[in-house]
Design a protein around this motif. Structure first.
Motif, PDB file in Angstrom:
ATOM      1  N   ALA A 226       0.813  -1.215   0.000  1.00 19.09           N
ATOM      2  CA  ALA A 226       0.000   0.000   0.000  1.00 19.09           C
ATOM      3  C   ALA A 226       0.851   1.272   0.000  1.00 19.09           C
ATOM      4  O   ALA A 226       0.310   2.369  -0.067  1.00 19.09           O
ATOM      5  N   LEU A 227       2.165   1.122   0.079  1.00 13.75           N
ATOM      6  CA  LEU A 227       3.051   2.280   0.114  1.00 13.75           C
ATOM      7  C   LEU A 227       2.971   3.038  -1.203  1.00 13.75           C
ATOM      8  O   LEU A 227       3.167   2.463  -2.275  1.00 13.75           O
ATOM      9  N   LYS A 228       2.662   4.311  -1.131  1.00 15.42           N
ATOM     10  CA  LYS A 228       2.481   5.131  -2.318  1.00 15.42           C
ATOM     11  C   LYS A 228       3.602   6.147  -2.455  1.00 15.42           C
ATOM     12  O   LYS A 228       4.260   6.490  -1.478  1.00 15.42           O
ATOM     13  N   ALA A 229       3.753   6.633  -3.677  1.00 13.00           N
ATOM     14  CA  ALA A 229       4.784   7.639  -3.925  1.00 13.00           C
ATOM     15  C   ALA A 229       4.598   8.853  -3.026  1.00 13.00           C
ATOM     16  O   ALA A 229       5.568   9.415  -2.497  1.00 13.00           O
ATOM     17  N   GLU A 230       3.319   9.242  -2.822  1.00 11.38           N
ATOM     18  CA  GLU A 230       3.043  10.437  -2.007  1.00 11.38           C
ATOM     19  C   GLU A 230       3.529  10.283  -0.573  1.00 11.38           C
ATOM     20  O   GLU A 230       3.859  11.275   0.091  1.00 11.38           O
ATOM     21  N   ASP A 231       3.568   9.038  -0.066  1.00 11.06           N
ATOM     22  CA  ASP A 231       4.037   8.802   1.294  1.00 11.06           C
ATOM     23  C   ASP A 231       5.485   9.242   1.463  1.00 11.06           C
ATOM     24  O   ASP A 231       5.899   9.653   2.549  1.00 11.06           O
ATOM     25  N   VAL A 232       6.246   9.129   0.381  1.00 11.22           N
ATOM     26  CA  VAL A 232       7.672   9.453   0.427  1.00 11.22           C
ATOM     27  C   VAL A 232       7.950  10.844  -0.132  1.00 11.22           C
ATOM     28  O   VAL A 232       8.714  11.612   0.447  1.00 11.22           O
ATOM     29  N   THR A 233       7.320  11.184  -1.261  1.00  9.23           N
ATOM     30  CA  THR A 233       7.633  12.463  -1.893  1.00  9.23           C
ATOM     31  C   THR A 233       7.229  13.653  -1.030  1.00  9.23           C
ATOM     32  O   THR A 233       7.866  14.703  -1.077  1.00  9.23           O
ATOM     33  N   SER A 234       6.171  13.492  -0.237  1.00  9.13           N
ATOM     34  CA  SER A 234       5.758  14.599   0.624  1.00  9.13           C
ATOM     35  C   SER A 234       6.846  14.930   1.638  1.00  9.13           C
ATOM     36  O   SER A 234       7.061  16.101   1.981  1.00  9.13           O
ATOM     37  N   VAL A 235       7.542  13.904   2.111  1.00  7.29           N
ATOM     38  CA  VAL A 235       8.656  14.126   3.039  1.00  7.29           C
ATOM     39  C   VAL A 235       9.875  14.649   2.287  1.00  7.29           C
ATOM     40  O   VAL A 235      10.564  15.569   2.747  1.00  7.29           O
ATOM     41  N   SER A 236      10.132  14.080   1.112  1.00  9.93           N
ATOM     42  CA  SER A 236      11.296  14.494   0.325  1.00  9.93           C
ATOM     43  C   SER A 236      11.213  15.965  -0.073  1.00  9.93           C
ATOM     44  O   SER A 236      12.242  16.648  -0.160  1.00  9.93           O
ATOM     45  N   LYS A 237      10.010  16.460  -0.307  1.00 10.63           N
ATOM     46  CA  LYS A 237       9.852  17.865  -0.692  1.00 10.63           C
ATOM     47  C   LYS A 237      10.278  18.814   0.425  1.00 10.63           C
ATOM     48  O   LYS A 237      10.659  19.959   0.168  1.00 10.63           O
ATOM     49  N   GLN A 238      10.219  18.325   1.651  1.00  6.53           N
ATOM     50  CA  GLN A 238      10.647  19.148   2.774  1.00  6.53           C
ATOM     51  C   GLN A 238      12.168  19.234   2.859  1.00  6.53           C
ATOM     52  O   GLN A 238      12.708  20.061   3.597  1.00  6.53           O
ATOM     53  N   MET A 239      12.854  18.382   2.101  1.00  6.01           N
ATOM     54  CA  MET A 239      14.309  18.340   2.135  1.00  6.01           C
ATOM     55  C   MET A 239      14.946  19.188   1.044  1.00  6.01           C
ATOM     56  O   MET A 239      16.173  19.281   0.965  1.00  6.01           O
ATOM     57  N   ILE A 240      14.141  19.797   0.189  1.00  6.14           N
ATOM     58  CA  ILE A 240      14.669  20.586  -0.917  1.00  6.14           C
ATOM     59  C   ILE A 240      14.095  22.000  -0.871  1.00  6.14           C
ATOM     60  O   ILE A 240      13.219  22.304  -0.064  1.00  6.14           O
ATOM     61  N   SER A 241      14.590  22.853  -1.755  1.00 11.68           N
ATOM     62  CA  SER A 241      14.129  24.244  -1.765  1.00 11.68           C
ATOM     63  C   SER A 241      12.686  24.331  -2.239  1.00 11.68           C
ATOM     64  O   SER A 241      12.187  23.466  -2.958  1.00 11.68           O
ATOM     65  N   ALA A 242      12.028  25.406  -1.854  1.00 12.50           N
ATOM     66  CA  ALA A 242      10.625  25.604  -2.222  1.00 12.50           C
ATOM     67  C   ALA A 242      10.459  25.702  -3.737  1.00 12.50           C
ATOM     68  O   ALA A 242       9.475  25.207  -4.301  1.00 12.50           O
TER      69      ALA A 242
END
Length: 287
Positions: free
Chosen positions: A55-71
């Motif tokens: 059930a692991l979705k891309a959004e589960d990870v990308t939402s966190v990854s977006k916090q690690m990069i510039s806006a």
């Protein structure tokens, strides 16, 4: 401000070394408390993570990854995501490839892996599935959330098996699969057998020897670990290999050899956090 690639690498190195030390519970370096409770918690996490892997979705990870990069970079990626969702066919695959590349560029392999997987599904071949598996492998080794990590491990295993369907003799896929079994499942011996098979075919295989060395450390077989890390260093001297060699020597009571190995690790890494840790270790061993 977005971290530069070299900063990511340095942080990743120190984090990797410290995580391995804590997970191995090596005497003289780390003393864990409430060991029984910790093991029960790890088993519970592994079970829950395995159940949720599908059930692991891309959004589960990308939402966190977006916090690690510039806006601004996050905004660029979100724009591409919207375009990819609205597209179909070849255009959709092209946009997913662009997303995978962008996540690679900012050193977020777990996020990249989901898009490489979509590319592999659209164009199934050995290279695409191996790249997908490798990114999931990098992802689970650097992801903080243990529940998500187990899901990433399972996805790596699935992708390596897909790659092996195209090339059953691939040592790269066999090594990655072995590491995944050892690192994130309750069946590590299956992984060990795979890694032993790899070094039988390729005695100098760096990745397989490194992970066999780490497993030897975990099981208290430090002399075997020494031999594995020496083999790794013959192929490519890395701060990680020197560090783990120093740890193995220390646990064998071979202090001068440990000091030399730790010093080499410090010189190659050139990272202040690792330098502080190693300097403390060298001081302890020199007394």
């Amino acid at each position: 401000m977005m971290l530069k690639a070299k900063q990511y690498i340095a942080i990743g190195l120190v984090g990797l070394l410290m995580v391995v030390l804590y997970s191995l519970d090596i005497k003289g370096l780390v003393k864990q408390e409430n060991e029984g409770e910790q093991q029960a918690e790890m088993q519970s996490t592994a079970t829950a993570g395995g159940a949720n892997a599908a059930a692991l979705k891309a959004e589960d990870v990308t939402s966190v990854s977006k916090q690690m990069i510039s806006a601004s970079l996050a905004a660029d990626i979100e724009k591409l995501e919207k375009q990819a969702k609205a597209a179909d066919g070849t255009k959709k695959t092209e946009l997913q490839q662009q997303l995978a590349t962008k996540w690679d560029d900012v050193n977020q392999p777990a996020a990249a892996a989901f898009y490489y997987e979509e590319v592999a599904k659209a164009n199934p071949n050995y290279a695409n599935w191996l790249k997908t598996a490798d990114r999931y492998s990098e992802g689970y080794q650097n992801y903080a959330d243990s529940t998500v990590t187990v899901g990433l491990v399972q996805k790596a295993i699935e992708a390596y098996n897909k790659a092996l369907e195209f090339d059953k003799n691939s040592l790269d896929a066999q090594t990655g699969l072995g590491v995944a079994y050892v690192s994130g499942t309750q069946n590590p011996m299956q992984g060990i057998q795979l890694l032993l098979g790899v070094v039988k075919e390729d005695p100098k295989n760096q990745k397989a020897n490194m992970n066999l060395g780490l497993f030897s450390m975990k099981s208290g077989q430090f002399q075997k670990a020494v031999e594995r890390f020496k083999t790794v260093l013959e192929v490519k001297p890395t701060p990680e290999a020197w560090f783990y060699l120093g740890t193995s020597y220390e646990n064998l009571g071979q202090k001068p050899e440990a000091v030399l190995a730790y010093t080499k690790a410090k010189e190659l890494a050139a990272d202040p956090n690792l330098t502080t840790f190693v300097d403390r270790k060298i001081k302890e061993l020199s007394n």
